[in-house]
Design an enzyme around this catalytic site. Sequence first.
Site: not given
Ligand code: DAS
Length: 326
Positions: A14, A27, A93-94, A166, A284
Amino acid sequence: MSDPKILVLATGGTIAGMAGSATRADYAPGQIGIEQFLSSARALKLDAQFTGVQIANIGSEDMGPDVWAALHRHCLAALEADEFDGVIITHGTDTAEETAFLLDMTLPTNKPVVLVGAMRPADAVGYDGLRNFANAVRVASNPEAAGRGVLVVMSDRVHAARDVRKSRTRGTEAFRGFPRESVGLVTPSALEWFGAPWRVGEDARFVFEADLPDVPILLIHAGMTADYVTRLVTNQTRGVVVAGAGEGNMPEAVRRALAGLAADGMPVVRASRLDEGLVDREPEDDENRFVAGRALTPQKARILLQLLIASGVTDPASIQMEFDGR
Ligand code: DAS
């Protein structure tokens, strides 16, 4: 003193995304090239010199071994060369936490390596990418950032790769750390560390391997039967990470099936499906031959287990020692 020299490795996400309209919710990630991004960054007159390399331009849901191999190669060269003082990786970010943790385990700690992303695309109102980048530049230019492993900078916080996750799908405050919330606070004008670096002078903990062994994650849910284990584990599977309920718990039938695999020598790590999922050893675990994932998320437990298996470590006690480390 001359400005620090920063290598910027761009992978998309992003932070390089465009919606085509400031008011659109949807987007496309990975639209802006590194030179266009750096020309906006240079307009901020940050005290650093940048060299940009476009490694990929993808959404980080597509991140994987090929891009990781290229990132590792470029980072290692920059850490060894006099020419650079630090490295910034722009990333979606993912899966930023997975890339950060893999590099954290496979790079020496002699110079700063910082991942940065954004939650809003470049043409959105309130784009957070340039502020996050300016913060990342402050961190990557700071010699005290070395010796902390790979860092992730988002929303004015500096997170260690091992802790960061995240935790929200929307909004700019999407990242948090656990068990350490963050290791520093940063703005474009100031940087404050919480404590001294804890990994000074460390070599890479593991040799980087692009071709890591097959380690699936089993997400536990109510009503799960042992069939789920049978369906998940194939001839290729070398280990299993359980994203367990609560503190790494699972239904009895699933436990028995996994303990059977562990008895045959397949490493099994119990992590938690919870966001603050600390999983400690239980008595365990000895009889099941399970490993407690401690504070690592299932996706990071998977990477650590893959690296261990690739380096020939498969006995539960030795694996446990690595999960107990920091
Ligand atoms: N489209 C997602 C990514 O590339 C989201 C992001 O970048 O925030 O991980």
